[in-house]
Design an enzyme around this catalytic site. Structure first.
Site, PDB file in Angstrom:
ATOM      1  N   LYS A 225       0.814  -1.222   0.000  1.00 27.45           N
ATOM      2  CA  LYS A 225       0.000   0.000   0.000  1.00 27.45           C
ATOM      3  C   LYS A 225       0.844   1.266   0.000  1.00 27.45           C
ATOM      4  CE  LYS A 225      -4.413  -1.794   1.179  1.00 27.45           C
ATOM      5  NZ  LYS A 225      -5.407  -2.127   2.180  1.00 27.45           N
ATOM      6  N   ARG A 259      -3.739 -10.119   4.728  1.00 28.94           N
ATOM      7  CA  ARG A 259      -4.101 -10.179   3.308  1.00 28.94           C
ATOM      8  C   ARG A 259      -2.902  -9.659   2.522  1.00 28.94           C
ATOM      9  NH1 ARG A 259      -5.989  -6.708  -0.445  1.00 28.94           N
ATOM     10  NH2 ARG A 259      -7.509  -7.476  -1.968  1.00 28.94           N
TER      11      ARG A 259
HETATM   12  C1  7PJ Z   1      -8.148  -4.487   1.350  1.00 29.74           C
HETATM   13  C2  7PJ Z   1      -9.202  -5.232   0.836  1.00 29.74           C
HETATM   14  C3  7PJ Z   1      -7.919  -4.513   2.758  1.00 29.74           C
HETATM   15  C4  7PJ Z   1      -9.774  -6.023   2.927  1.00 29.74           C
HETATM   16  C5  7PJ Z   1      -8.234  -4.184  -0.765  1.00 29.74           C
HETATM   17  C6  7PJ Z   1      -5.215  -3.506  -2.135  1.00 29.74           C
HETATM   18  C7  7PJ Z   1      -6.423  -2.655  -2.282  1.00 29.74           C
HETATM   19  N1  7PJ Z   1     -10.003  -5.995   1.602  1.00 29.74           N
HETATM   20  N2  7PJ Z   1      -9.243  -5.035  -0.492  1.00 29.74           N
HETATM   21  N3  7PJ Z   1      -8.765  -5.295   3.492  1.00 29.74           N
HETATM   22  N4  7PJ Z   1      -7.539  -3.851   0.333  1.00 29.74           N
HETATM   23  N5  7PJ Z   1     -10.556  -6.759   3.719  1.00 29.74           N
HETATM   24  O1  7PJ Z   1      -5.231  -4.698  -2.373  1.00 29.74           O
HETATM   25  O2  7PJ Z   1      -4.177  -2.907  -1.813  1.00 29.74           O
HETATM   26  O3  7PJ Z   1      -7.028  -3.864   3.323  1.00 29.74           O
HETATM   27  S1  7PJ Z   1      -7.926  -3.624  -2.381  1.00 29.74           S
END
Ligand code: 7PJ
Length: 283
Positions: A225, A259
């Site tokens: 990020k 994640r």
């Molecule tokens: C997140 C997400 C996160 C959850 C994205 C990226 C942007 N879902 N979807 N948490 N970020 N739960 O992959 O950097 O931080 S999309």
């Protein structure tokens, strides 16, 4: 304080939360910032998902709509066109498949095609979303976001980011439970980078244990990020070391699921943490 949840139920899967789980990210968007366009082809996306499982992913998250800052939404039909061919080929993946979506129509189709988790950056706030998930046995990740992706990074403001994120997540848990979604199916996420400055993100990271106090397992998404990019040199690829550091810090502060895009590297980093934790017992 509620008892710590020990199992996450994703359809027929029961994930035991006795060690940090790694969720591997597969994007099928043409505009995602980190690997945009590379996995647009369904076969390539499936191969990527299988590789992440080999690297040790406990679950896979597939997203077909970009939620990067500034991104415009896409119609459900377009999202389904990208998503369904990928999902159809992953029924035998062996780990739960999560779908990153905000649309009830997409949720229902994904669940019918075998998805066992819905990852919703809007925490099931779209009309019909609670019902779409309640009607199934899937898990759901309820994430906090201030604003919407198109405008969320313009001027994020909180009086107390930890208190406000915590209150929001508690409200969404109550809504999910009232709709008939059992606790064992819930995950919560403070939504790093979603309507937050770098400072907000780090304040949430430091206080993740307070988010955990709500009850359901906490997921943390720091991987690649921009608030990490701001601290490092180089582009998204150069964010790996920073992403690993953030994942470890998140787990140390109570995250039960991370994640990430880089599953093998994250597993290796977590192995060091596990060894350090185990050595406590040796003394
Ligand atoms: C997140 C997400 C996160 C959850 C994205 C990226 C942007 N879902 N979807 N948490 N970020 N739960 O992959 O950097 O931080 S999309």
């Amino acid at each position: 304080m509620p008892e710590t949840q020990s199992v996450l139920r994703c359809g027929d899967f029961r994930l035991v939360l006795d060690h940090p789980l790694v969720m591997g990210v597969v994007n099928v968007t043409p505009d995602s910032f980190s690997d945009g366009g590379r996995y647009l082809d369904a076969g390539a996306a499936q191969a990527h998902a299988r590789r992440l499982v080999e690297e040790g992913a406990d679950l896979i998250d597939i997203g077909a709509e970009s939620s990067r800052p500034g991104a415009e939404g896409i119609p459900a039909a377009e999202e389904l066109l990208r998503l369904m061919p990928v999902l159809e080929g992953l029924r035998d993946l062996g780990v739960p498949v999560s779908v990153d979506t905000t649309k009830p129509e997409v949720m229902r189709a994904a669940i019918a095609a075998g998805a066992t988790m819905i990852n919703d950056i809007t925490a099931l706030r779209a009309p019909g979303a609670l019902e779409a998930v309640a009607a199934s046995g899937t898990a759901v990740c309820l994430m906090h976001m201030q604003g919407e992706p198109r405008t969320m990074q313009r001027e994020p403001h909180y009086d107390d980011v930890v208190v406000e994120v915590k209150a929001f997540l508690a409200t969404r848990i109550a809504a999910a439970e009232a709709a008939g979604i059992a606790r064992e199916r819930l995950v919560i996420d403070p939504g790093f980078g979603f309507g937050k400055t770098g400072e907000h993100n780090f304040e949430l990271l430091r206080n993740l244990d307070r988010i955990s106090e709500i009850g359901p397992p906490v997921m943390a998404g720091w991987s690649r990020k921009s608030s990490l990019g701001a601290l490092t040199d180089g582009g998204p690829g150069g964010r790996l070391a920073a992403s690993l550091a953030a994942a470890l810090l998140a787990v140390q502060h109570g995250a039960r699921i991370v994640r990430v895009h880089d599953v093998a590297a994250t597993r290796n980093a977590l192995a060091v943490l596990a060894a350090a934790e185990a050595s406590r017992g040796d003394q």
